[in-house]
Motif scaffolding. Structure first.
Motif, PDB file in Angstrom:
ATOM      1  N   GLY B 103       0.731  -1.100  -0.008  1.00 21.82           N
ATOM      2  CA  GLY B 103      -0.024   0.056  -0.014  1.00 21.82           C
ATOM      3  C   GLY B 103       0.866   1.225  -0.056  1.00 21.82           C
ATOM      4  O   GLY B 103       2.045   1.196  -0.278  1.00 21.82           O
ATOM      5  N   THR B 104       0.477   2.407   0.367  1.00 25.06           N
ATOM      6  CA  THR B 104       0.926   3.609   0.322  1.00 25.06           C
ATOM      7  C   THR B 104       1.985   3.784   1.615  1.00 25.06           C
ATOM      8  O   THR B 104       2.836   4.741   1.370  1.00 25.06           O
ATOM      9  CB  THR B 104       0.038   4.844   0.237  1.00 25.06           C
ATOM     10  OG1 THR B 104      -1.118   4.812   1.248  1.00 25.06           O
ATOM     11  CG2 THR B 104      -0.633   4.695  -1.252  1.00 25.06           C
ATOM     12  N   GLY B 105       1.702   3.133   2.556  1.00 23.64           N
ATOM     13  CA  GLY B 105       2.586   3.322   3.616  1.00 23.64           C
ATOM     14  C   GLY B 105       2.718   4.546   4.552  1.00 23.64           C
ATOM     15  O   GLY B 105       1.886   5.557   4.054  1.00 23.64           O
ATOM     16  N   THR B 106       3.333   4.377   5.478  1.00 24.89           N
ATOM     17  CA  THR B 106       3.640   5.579   6.614  1.00 24.89           C
ATOM     18  C   THR B 106       5.135   5.791   6.364  1.00 24.89           C
ATOM     19  O   THR B 106       5.950   5.301   6.498  1.00 24.89           O
ATOM     20  CB  THR B 106       3.401   5.288   7.991  1.00 24.89           C
ATOM     21  OG1 THR B 106       1.780   4.770   8.041  1.00 24.89           O
ATOM     22  CG2 THR B 106       3.575   6.546   8.775  1.00 24.89           C
ATOM     23  N   ARG B 107       5.197   7.290   6.162  1.00 25.80           N
ATOM     24  CA  ARG B 107       6.763   7.953   6.090  1.00 25.80           C
ATOM     25  C   ARG B 107       6.803   8.360   7.657  1.00 25.80           C
ATOM     26  O   ARG B 107       6.226   9.142   8.188  1.00 25.80           O
ATOM     27  CB  ARG B 107       6.668   8.981   5.285  1.00 25.80           C
ATOM     28  CG  ARG B 107       8.164   9.489   5.168  1.00 25.80           C
ATOM     29  CD  ARG B 107       8.225  10.641   3.819  1.00 25.80           C
ATOM     30  NE  ARG B 107       7.867  10.147   2.650  1.00 25.80           N
ATOM     31  CZ  ARG B 107       8.849   9.224   2.076  1.00 25.80           C
ATOM     32  NH1 ARG B 107      10.120   9.352   2.498  1.00 25.80           N
ATOM     33  NH2 ARG B 107       8.524   8.915   0.924  1.00 25.80           N
ATOM     34  N   LEU B 108       7.998   7.563   8.205  1.00 31.20           N
ATOM     35  CA  LEU B 108       8.178   8.129   9.693  1.00 31.20           C
ATOM     36  C   LEU B 108       9.320   8.653   9.764  1.00 31.20           C
ATOM     37  O   LEU B 108      10.314   8.228   9.091  1.00 31.20           O
ATOM     38  CB  LEU B 108       8.453   6.549  10.451  1.00 31.20           C
ATOM     39  CG  LEU B 108       8.817   6.866  12.103  1.00 31.20           C
ATOM     40  CD1 LEU B 108       7.835   7.481  12.669  1.00 31.20           C
ATOM     41  CD2 LEU B 108       9.137   5.533  12.495  1.00 31.20           C
ATOM     42  N   THR B 109       9.522   9.800  10.371  1.00 35.20           N
ATOM     43  CA  THR B 109      10.735  10.770  10.640  1.00 35.20           C
ATOM     44  C   THR B 109      10.949  10.655  12.136  1.00 35.20           C
ATOM     45  O   THR B 109      10.267  11.087  12.631  1.00 35.20           O
ATOM     46  CB  THR B 109      10.335  12.225  10.030  1.00 35.20           C
ATOM     47  OG1 THR B 109      10.185  12.196   8.557  1.00 35.20           O
ATOM     48  CG2 THR B 109      11.834  12.750  10.060  1.00 35.20           C
ATOM     49  N   ILE B 110      12.134  10.299  12.365  1.00 37.17           N
ATOM     50  CA  ILE B 110      12.768  10.433  13.671  1.00 37.17           C
ATOM     51  C   ILE B 110      13.410  11.587  13.567  1.00 37.17           C
ATOM     52  O   ILE B 110      14.533  11.855  13.315  1.00 37.17           O
ATOM     53  CB  ILE B 110      13.597   9.018  14.320  1.00 37.17           C
ATOM     54  CG1 ILE B 110      12.783   7.862  13.712  1.00 37.17           C
ATOM     55  CG2 ILE B 110      13.994   9.269  15.468  1.00 37.17           C
ATOM     56  CD1 ILE B 110      11.657   7.674  14.307  1.00 37.17           C
ATOM     57  N   ILE B 111      12.893  12.336  15.002  1.00 39.66           N
ATOM     58  CA  ILE B 111      13.463  13.655  15.143  1.00 39.66           C
ATOM     59  C   ILE B 111      14.432  13.658  16.330  1.00 39.66           C
ATOM     60  O   ILE B 111      14.354  13.426  17.089  1.00 39.66           O
ATOM     61  CB  ILE B 111      12.395  14.870  15.304  1.00 39.66           C
ATOM     62  CG1 ILE B 111      11.381  14.853  14.159  1.00 39.66           C
ATOM     63  CG2 ILE B 111      13.008  16.146  15.461  1.00 39.66           C
ATOM     64  CD1 ILE B 111      10.109  15.620  14.537  1.00 39.66           C
ATOM     65  N   PRO B 112      15.727  14.307  15.924  1.00 38.79           N
ATOM     66  CA  PRO B 112      16.947  14.293  16.983  1.00 38.79           C
ATOM     67  C   PRO B 112      16.341  15.057  18.172  1.00 38.79           C
ATOM     68  O   PRO B 112      15.522  15.892  18.094  1.00 38.79           O
ATOM     69  CB  PRO B 112      17.939  15.095  16.199  1.00 38.79           C
ATOM     70  CG  PRO B 112      17.798  14.938  14.903  1.00 38.79           C
ATOM     71  CD  PRO B 112      16.119  14.979  14.738  1.00 38.79           C
TER      72      PRO B 112
END
Lengths: 115, 112
Positions: B103-112
């Motif tokens: 599917g289109t998925g989830t873009r996960l961004t880890i923030i410092p």
């Protein structure tokens, strides 16, 4: 060895060229896959080989021709491609092709540009 | 295979637990839930899968609701290297069913 190796990593070709993408695994897997991924889109299944026989063709145009010479190798032959065929081409393998707990192992892909 | 719904993007602070939801309300009894992730410029990577029980491995935990209509992938201590697109996939575990449909998925961004 848990790797799926794809060559080349990058390929630029003209619309009249013939080229081939190669994929190799030495995990003893009996299913191999080609996926196509356009920028910022999910991978889309193209072909599946199971025990060296083509088991799934997702209505892919004939300018893409897969080949599985043996259980470790998978090729994708390209001929008369269009600019819209530019994409990341991913190869994957799995132990049996379906079944409980089956995991796919992916290569890093070939980034193809058609001019 | 059943369709999945995921949020398009999420942020998480480094060191915290990242909880990624997935809705699969039309899942059938013989369909497994799989999670893969794709780090930029790499091929997708298998994370975990389950049928109805919660699962844990060295990468993540998978929590599946009792009615199996949704699940949550948990990365317990997110690092910057966990920044990726995460795909939730449901798939029938039958021999001869080799399809894995993303599917289109989830873009996960880890923030410092």
């Amino acid at each position: 060895d848990t790797e799926v190796t794809q060559t080349p990593k990058h390929l630029v070709m003209g619309m009249t060229n013939k080229k081939s993408l190669k994929c190799e695994q030495h995990m003893g897997h009996r299913a191999m896959y080609w996926y196509k991924q356009k920028a910022k889109k999910p991978p889309e299944l193209m072909f599946v080989y199971s025990y060296e026989k083509l088991s799934i063709n997702e209505s892919v145009p004939s300018r893409f021709s897969p080949e599985c010479p043996n259980s470790s190798l998978l090729n994708l032959h390209l001929h008369a491609l269009q600019p819209e065929d530019s994409a990341l081409y991913l190869c994957a393998s799995s132990p049996r092709g379906g079944g409980m707990g089956e995991k796919l192992f992916f290569g890093s892909g070939t980034q193809l540009s058609v001019l | 295979d059943a369709k999945t719904t995921q949020p398009p993007s999420m942020d998480c602070a480094e060191g915290r637990a990242a909880n990624l939801p997935c809705n699969h309300s039309t899942i059938s009894g013989n369909e497994y839930v799989y999670w893969y992730r794709q780090i930029h410029s790499q091929g997708p990577q298998y994370i975990i899968h389950g049928l109805k029980n919660n699962e844990t491995n060295e990468m993540a935990s998978l929590i599946i609701t009792e009615d199996r209509k949704s699940s949550t992938l948990i990365l317990p201590h997110a690092t910057l290297r966990d920044t990726a697109v995460y795909y939730c996939i449901v798939r029938v575990a039958d021999f001869g069913n080799e399809k894995l449909t993303f599917g289109t998925g989830t873009r996960l961004t880890i923030i410092p």
